[in-house]
Design a protein around this motif. Sequence first.
Motif, PDB file in Angstrom:
ATOM      1  N   LEU A 117       6.500  -0.256 -12.666  1.00  0.00           N
ATOM      2  CA  LEU A 117       6.465   0.007 -11.222  1.00  0.00           C
ATOM      3  C   LEU A 117       7.375   1.174 -10.861  1.00  0.00           C
ATOM      4  CD1 LEU A 117       6.624  -3.590  -9.702  1.00  0.00           C
ATOM      5  CD2 LEU A 117       4.726  -1.988  -9.491  1.00  0.00           C
ATOM      6  N   TYR A 118       7.081   1.796  -9.751  1.00  0.00           N
ATOM      7  CA  TYR A 118       7.911   2.872  -9.169  1.00  0.00           C
ATOM      8  C   TYR A 118       8.087   4.037 -10.144  1.00  0.00           C
ATOM      9  CZ  TYR A 118       9.077  -1.539  -6.908  1.00  0.00           C
ATOM     10  OH  TYR A 118       9.012  -2.765  -6.338  1.00  0.00           O
ATOM     11  N   PRO A 123      -2.407   3.121 -10.564  1.00  0.00           N
ATOM     12  CA  PRO A 123      -2.567   1.701 -10.915  1.00  0.00           C
ATOM     13  C   PRO A 123      -3.440   1.492 -12.147  1.00  0.00           C
ATOM     14  CG  PRO A 123      -2.821   2.025  -8.566  1.00  0.00           C
ATOM     15  CD  PRO A 123      -2.689   3.380  -9.153  1.00  0.00           C
ATOM     16  N   ARG A 126      -1.410   2.241 -15.260  1.00  0.00           N
ATOM     17  CA  ARG A 126      -0.405   1.206 -15.480  1.00  0.00           C
ATOM     18  C   ARG A 126      -1.052  -0.036 -16.080  1.00  0.00           C
ATOM     19  NH1 ARG A 126       2.579   0.782 -10.522  1.00  0.00           N
ATOM     20  NH2 ARG A 126       0.827  -0.346  -9.660  1.00  0.00           N
TER      21      ARG A 126
ATOM     22  N   ASN B   2       2.593   7.276  -5.007  1.00  0.00           N
ATOM     23  CA  ASN B   2       2.350   6.130  -5.878  1.00  0.00           C
ATOM     24  C   ASN B   2       3.477   5.119  -5.757  1.00  0.00           C
ATOM     25  OD1 ASN B   2      -0.141   6.745  -7.011  1.00  0.00           O
ATOM     26  ND2 ASN B   2       0.762   8.123  -8.501  1.00  0.00           N
ATOM     27  N   ASP B   6       3.308   1.258  -4.637  1.00  0.00           N
ATOM     28  CA  ASP B   6       3.877   0.172  -5.446  1.00  0.00           C
ATOM     29  C   ASP B   6       4.731  -0.744  -4.579  1.00  0.00           C
ATOM     30  OD1 ASP B   6       2.656   1.307  -7.566  1.00  0.00           O
ATOM     31  OD2 ASP B   6       4.484   1.946  -8.607  1.00  0.00           O
TER      32      ASP B   6
END
Lengths: 233, 395
Positions: A117-118, A123, A126, B2, B6
């Motif tokens: 994350l971050y 997405p 990931r 992004n 998130d």
Amino acid sequence: MSDVMSDVLMRLEGVSRCYGSGEATVWALHDVTLSIHAGDFVSIVGPSGSGKSTMLGLLGCLDSPTSGSITVGGVEVTGLADAARTHVRGQSIGFVFQQFHLIPHLDALGNVETALLYRDLKPAERRERSMESLERVGLGHRFDHRPVQLSGGEQQRVALARALVTQPKILLADEPTGALDTRNAANVMEILAGLQSDERAVVIVTHDTDIANSAARKVSMLDGRIVSDEVLR
Amino acid sequence: MNVFRDLVRVAMVGLLARKVRTLLLLLGPMIGVAAIIAAVGLTDSAKGDLKAKVAELGTNLVEASASSSFGGQNPTLPRDVVERAMTVTSVRSVAPIVELSNIIVTPYEEAREKYETVPIPVVGADENLPVVLEVPMVSGRWINSFDEGSNARSAVIGVGLAREFGVLPEELRTIDVGGFDYTVVGILDSVLLEPGFDTAVFISFASAENDFLDDDVLPNKIYARVDPSRVDETADALTTAIGLGGPDEVKTDVKSEALELAAQSDRQLQLIVVSMGLLAIIVGGLGIANVMSISVIQRSSEIGIRRALGHTRKIIAVQFLLEAIVVGVIGGICGVLLGMLAIFVGASIAGWVFVMAPWLAPAGVVLAITISVMAGLYPARRAARLEPLETLRLG
């Protein structure tokens, strides 16, 4: 054991760590010097109170030493502010804990994804990387299971997948088999043993001598000092 | 970008994972906002139709009437009252009337025995009256200069009287006014500022003088439309302008004032209910702070592992704040909808017009977000300060 500088992933130089102050000062670590190299499979072993937990905190950039110097990939981290240290930690180190520390409301995939994350990732990317990591520990088929739906061994493998997904230089495992039965423990150790590579070191912190002896290199601690550093294989 | 996505995603997942807790968090801002919106909306709606009427009628109609200071009968205004009134520059138009008393009106002459013989107002007027009052005709026409000059017995009746007498629109009818047959030439619509005109009979000044007065006809009242920004000054000036030298006093009255007073929302009631709403929202905020603080303790292991995985203190703090903001946004929107529903249901039951000031909706949401963020600040700080080494219980 080569001592070429470029191979050194992490180096502790004359590191001490004390807690408290004045009369109540407790020296948890005394003047410790240690290098972790790429390809190392090291165990750090010692009875409770030997300073291995303090060592883990320092190796994991979760803590700063009272004196001495720590470099990660040649970068000095001793004086870094918390945010910068956190960044180094996220980039270079993967953690596996005795109690797994999975996030209960997320499924296996979600837990692995948390590590990414971050990081300004799409997405889809990931997700893909997280799935790969889960498959690597043999849990691709259980990606949508929550921690409570998984056995202890499976949970620890999810934790392993989470630690690996960021492609860390150093994988730090704190008593990784402490909460597992013999069969699952062996399975997890097997996976751990296969994870060190030309670019990565695996460090296991444990009080269990059997586990410690299954590593390629064993660092023994007592009373806040390193008492031996031997290559087993 | 992004990273922001998130953050939002993790906040949503975190809130959805603990549905009951989230629902409890939502209730505070939701009930508070709903209470405030319903309070303002319902108190406004209660007077909504009156407010609309005031706006429609205008607030610039001034009445000036003669009143005898000696208790004498039938006080009158001077003959040149219209010219005098027009000397006040803020007066735009004027219509004089004379109110005749004790005249019995029946639908037809023979009805006198059967019909109730209570006198109804008979008003002598000129052609300006409906223009100044801004009232339309239901049917037919108003009294014109021909009626005035020809001595024809023409009458206009109020819509209430028309109903009572069973006069149909455009029907050729005569009515008996004080023993004289008058032809009904038109029906005047309701005059909200002068409800008595609903059941009045209007005739020309000439008819009033010929049939009902011993003396020359003199007006006893005028209606004036004035500059809306100078209503009160004009009313005062009219007293002086008309009254100069006359024997009788002149009283002025701004016709919409009573109606405006009635149309004002009950500010005190509004204040009390809004205060209760504010109290609800503050208690809701404390609830959020409390529940989130407990949540930080419960989730300390999660926070620890996130910190170990490389999430900074700032990310952790923003994450918790964002949960509070989402709670504020959703709670606020639900509160606004709930409040609107309350106004709608309340207004429907009471038969009011639905009135809701447009600023209420955004204000409600902003209030909910503000409270939620304030409530989230402390737990967010606590979460960010947790040390991973301590929460993970290493070794």
